[in-house]
Scaffold this motif. Sequence first.
Motif, PDB file in Angstrom:
ATOM      1  N   SER A 814       0.869  -1.163   0.000  1.00 22.72           N
ATOM      2  CA  SER A 814       0.000   0.000   0.000  1.00 22.72           C
ATOM      3  C   SER A 814       0.914   1.222   0.000  1.00 22.72           C
ATOM      4  N   GLN A 815       0.679   2.148  -0.933  1.00 29.86           N
ATOM      5  CA  GLN A 815       1.595   3.280  -1.078  1.00 29.86           C
ATOM      6  C   GLN A 815       0.813   4.543  -1.415  1.00 29.86           C
ATOM      7  N   VAL A 816       1.235   5.638  -0.806  1.00 37.76           N
ATOM      8  CA  VAL A 816       0.735   6.966  -1.136  1.00 37.76           C
ATOM      9  C   VAL A 816       1.942   7.831  -1.455  1.00 37.76           C
ATOM     10  N   ASN A 817       1.983   8.341  -2.677  1.00 36.14           N
ATOM     11  CA  ASN A 817       3.127   9.138  -3.136  1.00 36.14           C
ATOM     12  C   ASN A 817       2.604  10.509  -3.561  1.00 36.14           C
ATOM     13  N   VAL A 818       3.153  11.557  -2.955  1.00 36.97           N
ATOM     14  CA  VAL A 818       2.731  12.929  -3.271  1.00 36.97           C
ATOM     15  C   VAL A 818       3.915  13.662  -3.879  1.00 36.97           C
ATOM     16  N   ASN A 819       3.756  14.127  -5.115  1.00 30.66           N
ATOM     17  CA  ASN A 819       4.807  14.884  -5.802  1.00 30.66           C
ATOM     18  C   ASN A 819       4.385  16.338  -5.936  1.00 30.66           C
ATOM     19  N   HIS A 820       5.321  17.219  -5.656  1.00 30.14           N
ATOM     20  CA  HIS A 820       5.050  18.651  -5.775  1.00 30.14           C
ATOM     21  C   HIS A 820       6.094  19.255  -6.704  1.00 30.14           C
ATOM     22  N   LEU A 821       5.611  19.857  -7.784  1.00 27.73           N
ATOM     23  CA  LEU A 821       6.496  20.474  -8.770  1.00 27.73           C
ATOM     24  C   LEU A 821       6.341  21.985  -8.697  1.00 27.73           C
ATOM     25  N   TYR A 822       7.449  22.659  -8.426  1.00 29.11           N
ATOM     26  CA  TYR A 822       7.427  24.121  -8.330  1.00 29.11           C
ATOM     27  C   TYR A 822       7.652  24.695  -9.735  1.00 29.11           C
ATOM     28  N   ASN A 823       6.586  24.698 -10.516  1.00 30.72           N
ATOM     29  CA  ASN A 823       6.737  25.056 -11.926  1.00 30.72           C
ATOM     30  C   ASN A 823       6.107  26.397 -12.280  1.00 30.72           C
ATOM     31  N   SER A 824       5.937  27.278 -11.317  1.00 36.90           N
ATOM     32  CA  SER A 824       5.522  28.647 -11.657  1.00 36.90           C
ATOM     33  C   SER A 824       6.611  29.277 -12.511  1.00 36.90           C
ATOM     34  N   ASN A 825       6.188  29.976 -13.554  1.00 40.88           N
ATOM     35  CA  ASN A 825       7.189  30.468 -14.500  1.00 40.88           C
ATOM     36  C   ASN A 825       6.721  31.746 -15.172  1.00 40.88           C
ATOM     37  N   VAL A 826       7.665  32.641 -15.397  1.00 33.56           N
ATOM     38  CA  VAL A 826       7.463  33.837 -16.215  1.00 33.56           C
ATOM     39  C   VAL A 826       8.605  33.876 -17.218  1.00 33.56           C
ATOM     40  N   LYS A 827       8.295  34.120 -18.482  1.00 33.19           N
ATOM     41  CA  LYS A 827       9.340  34.110 -19.503  1.00 33.19           C
ATOM     42  C   LYS A 827       9.118  35.219 -20.510  1.00 33.19           C
ATOM     43  N   VAL A 828      10.217  35.701 -21.064  1.00 34.84           N
ATOM     44  CA  VAL A 828      10.218  36.692 -22.130  1.00 34.84           C
ATOM     45  C   VAL A 828      10.754  36.012 -23.381  1.00 34.84           C
ATOM     46  N   THR A 829      10.071  36.166 -24.497  1.00 32.31           N
ATOM     47  CA  THR A 829      10.507  35.536 -25.745  1.00 32.31           C
ATOM     48  C   THR A 829      10.777  36.597 -26.801  1.00 32.31           C
ATOM     49  N   PHE A 830      11.682  36.255 -27.705  1.00 34.32           N
ATOM     50  CA  PHE A 830      12.065  37.172 -28.776  1.00 34.32           C
ATOM     51  C   PHE A 830      12.341  36.370 -30.031  1.00 34.32           C
ATOM     52  N   THR A 831      11.781  36.791 -31.151  1.00 35.31           N
ATOM     53  CA  THR A 831      12.068  36.162 -32.440  1.00 35.31           C
ATOM     54  C   THR A 831      12.343  37.262 -33.454  1.00 35.31           C
ATOM     55  N   TYR A 832      13.226  36.929 -34.406  1.00 30.15           N
ATOM     56  CA  TYR A 832      13.521  37.889 -35.466  1.00 30.15           C
ATOM     57  C   TYR A 832      13.991  37.133 -36.695  1.00 30.15           C
ATOM     58  N   ARG A 833      13.587  37.625 -37.860  1.00 27.51           N
ATOM     59  CA  ARG A 833      13.936  36.983 -39.122  1.00 27.51           C
ATOM     60  C   ARG A 833      14.754  37.943 -39.972  1.00 27.51           C
ATOM     61  N   ILE A 834      15.876  37.444 -40.466  1.00 34.87           N
ATOM     62  CA  ILE A 834      16.768  38.228 -41.302  1.00 34.87           C
ATOM     63  C   ILE A 834      16.831  37.577 -42.676  1.00 34.87           C
ATOM     64  N   GLY A 835      16.854  38.381 -43.717  1.00 33.86           N
ATOM     65  CA  GLY A 835      17.022  37.823 -45.054  1.00 33.86           C
ATOM     66  C   GLY A 835      15.927  38.262 -45.990  1.00 33.86           C
ATOM     67  N   LYS A 836      16.208  38.088 -47.259  1.00 34.51           N
ATOM     68  CA  LYS A 836      15.260  38.448 -48.307  1.00 34.51           C
ATOM     69  C   LYS A 836      14.621  37.181 -48.832  1.00 34.51           C
ATOM     70  N   MET A 837      13.284  37.211 -48.944  1.00 36.48           N
ATOM     71  CA  MET A 837      12.562  36.021 -49.363  1.00 36.48           C
ATOM     72  C   MET A 837      11.571  36.378 -50.456  1.00 36.48           C
ATOM     73  N   SER A 838      11.337  35.441 -51.326  1.00 39.18           N
ATOM     74  CA  SER A 838      10.300  35.582 -52.339  1.00 39.18           C
ATOM     75  C   SER A 838       9.598  34.247 -52.482  1.00 39.18           C
ATOM     76  N   PHE A 839       8.401  34.291 -53.050  1.00 39.12           N
ATOM     77  CA  PHE A 839       7.605  33.076 -53.152  1.00 39.12           C
ATOM     78  C   PHE A 839       8.177  32.122 -54.189  1.00 39.12           C
ATOM     79  N   GLU A 840       8.147  30.844 -53.857  1.00 38.14           N
ATOM     80  CA  GLU A 840       8.515  29.802 -54.816  1.00 38.14           C
ATOM     81  C   GLU A 840       7.510  28.686 -54.702  1.00 38.14           C
ATOM     82  N   GLU A 841       7.065  28.164 -55.836  1.00 46.02           N
ATOM     83  CA  GLU A 841       6.032  27.142 -55.799  1.00 46.02           C
ATOM     84  C   GLU A 841       6.534  25.941 -55.016  1.00 46.02           C
ATOM     85  N   THR A 842       5.570  25.256 -54.374  1.00 40.60           N
ATOM     86  CA  THR A 842       5.897  24.141 -53.522  1.00 40.60           C
ATOM     87  C   THR A 842       6.640  23.064 -54.285  1.00 40.60           C
ATOM     88  N   ARG A 843       7.714  22.563 -53.667  1.00 35.19           N
ATOM     89  CA  ARG A 843       8.531  21.530 -54.298  1.00 35.19           C
ATOM     90  C   ARG A 843       8.081  20.170 -53.784  1.00 35.19           C
TER      91      ARG A 843
END
Length: 876
Positions: A814-843
Amino acid sequence: MIKKFLFLLLTLGLWSGLTQIRTTYAQFGPPGGGPGGPPGMGGQDDRRKKTEFTGTAEETPKGNGKVTGLLVDSTSGKPVEFATIALMNVKTNKPIDGTTSDAKGNFSLAKLAPGEYRLQYSFIGYKNKDSKAFIIEKGTVLAMGSVKLPADVRTLGEVTVTGQAALIEEKVDRLVFNADKDMTSKGGDASDVLKRVPMLSVDLDGNVSLRGSQNIRVLINNKPSTIVAASVADALKQIPADMIKSVEVITSPSAKYDAEGAAGIINIVTKKNTLHGLTLNVDAGVGLRASNLGLNGSYRQGKLGISLGGFGRAMYNRASSTLEQTTLVGGQPIRTSQQATAFDKPLFGQYTLGFDYDLAKNQSLTANIRYGTRNFVQQQSQLTSTFSYDSLLSMTNRDVNRKDLSNSVDMNLDYVRTFKPQQEWSISTQYSRTGLVNNFYADILGQTGELTARQRNLNNNTNQEMTLQTDYQTPIGTKQLLEFGGKAIMRQVDSHYQYQVGGSTGELVFDPTNPSGSLMYNQNIGAGYISYTYVTSNKYTFKVGTRYEHTGISAKANETTKLAIPNYGNLVPSINVSKSLKGGSTLKAAYNRRIQRPGLQQLNPNPNAANPQNISVGNPTLSPELTDNVEVSMSSTIKKTYLNAAIFGRLTNNAITQIRLPSDSLTSGFPAGSIITTYQNIGVQRTVGANVFFNTNITAKWSVNGGLDGYYMYMQGLTQGTDGKSVTISNSGVSIGGRLMSQLQLDKGWSAQVFSFFRGPNPQLQGTMGSFYMYSLGVRKDLASKRGSIGLAAENFLGNGITMRTNLNSPLLSQVNVNHLYNSNVKVTFTYRIGKMSFEETRRKARSVSNDDVKGEGGDAGGQPQAAPAANRPKP
């Protein structure tokens, strides 16, 4: 009986195909059809098949007029091949004739009667375009010249998004979750994304369940990886959420897919660049419990495309647990109490290099190399007290350093040749190898903190496989598709382990009570399949097929001891039927049989005693389990709301089941009162359940989606009784889970999203796994020209993390297992795209290897889409 039914369906389908019911253009629309249709049958990929106009909404009068022209890309000037050109009657605004452009973009419509017409041009990836009205007189030959088709930028989510794309889409054979529309998972990993997908649930350790079953197969871009075979949870942590485009859930795979994955297949599709030019994407995030950095570049010019990417993620989490258990050892109760705290410091990395090259207009070659690394280090403190009745037998304090390390390499080379539209042959090869290290180093301390003993476990594993696969498909007329192919997989597992112990001096020697051991496990699989799809004129789609797999196994323990594991063969039928109803609703039904082979850690005989109160050990003699699945689902769109509901059932025999037994120190070498968890083929599982989800657009900028999943499960198996003999035990229960998400597009590039998820208690053979929940809130601001974004997200920010309580019961424990995860989180994200692009038909890409056959731990597949009902296909 099943074989007779399959034969009857195939016979009726082939006979119907030979009669070739001629369908009107007004019913079925232009070639290219609706999303989800099969190649050769008006599906989304059927962009290269010419249409035979054998009947129209109105009879086409004949004459001797003619119209010619050339379709070109408005940006690159290249010809647009196999696009649809419809001849429209100006007065009725209905199509009366049509054709497709050839390989050089040219088109021609002849035998036209006098009248006033216009042309409508359409092709996937371009905006529809209408010509000006013109008059055809007797003998008129009209040259339209070069017609420039502009790209439809709305289809390129990585360039410009106008409006909100659907977060959830349902195709005939799968559900698609468009993960690139989810902002709160940015900076996370694949497990964070899968928590949001309908029908899926992810526990605190990252183990994935589909409709309550962890017997699933996870693919990455239709390809397997040995790191996934070793542990699905570990593999998901290596995949950055920012690189995931969509997640496909296939609950009833056709015969084309490997027979593995009792509950179904999950295919994670990463973002692929279909643009022309040189680009570089930067993704970064900083949070309280995780930070990440990713760089991904691509170059495409002419026939050659190259991509190079790298991603790294560092995490830092705290966790604590308490354990209260009672076991019967020699008829005497042993009570154990344990308190543990842990600090996790995992590092994950992934690096990819890919090439694709057009050998000729109808031949292409694709090569990819992926390297993944995992460095999971955990520092844990365990205080354990053991009692006999009310007398204290022992008290130990352990400082444990765990190291779960891995590196994996996947290499594939794929070739495809197209003979004519949707008739193609492909050869796919893949080599995959993963090295796994699962070690721990423990200091056992006295009550005053002095070193009293030391323990060390060394566990090294290698898992590698080589795959060769060939597939052929061909359309039969306009409403049938035949697919067949073969596959060979050569898989090898090599595991070595040893224990070392030391006294108060700390000097380590090999442990005579836990000797070294090894496992050599070779598995060779040969498979062949045939699949047939037929679309009727009254909006039924039938996809039937069968697959045969033969598995040969040879295994040795400790270098010399042969293990008696028999070879086996399995015939795996599948039937999928869909029917388009009035009002845009679709009804689907499916049956299939699946097999589930044991995974690496379920086979590994190394006793993992990092926590001596919870010891895990694999069983190399496991055989596969067999599951029969049935499901019925219905989907419909009511105004701005999409609804989907399904009921399903599963019957599993020879189930691979976790069994927990108390340890006797006289025979096992582990402390009395500890629990050993292993796997055995002793179970029967019966599951019935239902799921429902919705997606609604309250306004053009505000959407809400969510759903509920529930199932009832009955399990039966064997365990050890109080008299030492095996006894039959059973358990049953209901589990309910759900999720709710809302997205809001604001002015000036701002957007917001809120997400919540919960999973109720989950029944197990010897008890119940506890419930848990999570929630998140995120905002994002797009930068100028949408070249990047800055975001802020918070997870579980109220309270102090998540607590999960698990209860286990059997005649001896007989077993009782209690797990506590301290997963409160705040995060800042950043994305950026560099380069020149033009459309090309699907390959057109070469097909790639897809091994869907190994059971994941902790419990397009992207394949051929099925035919879309005629009512759902776009009209010109």
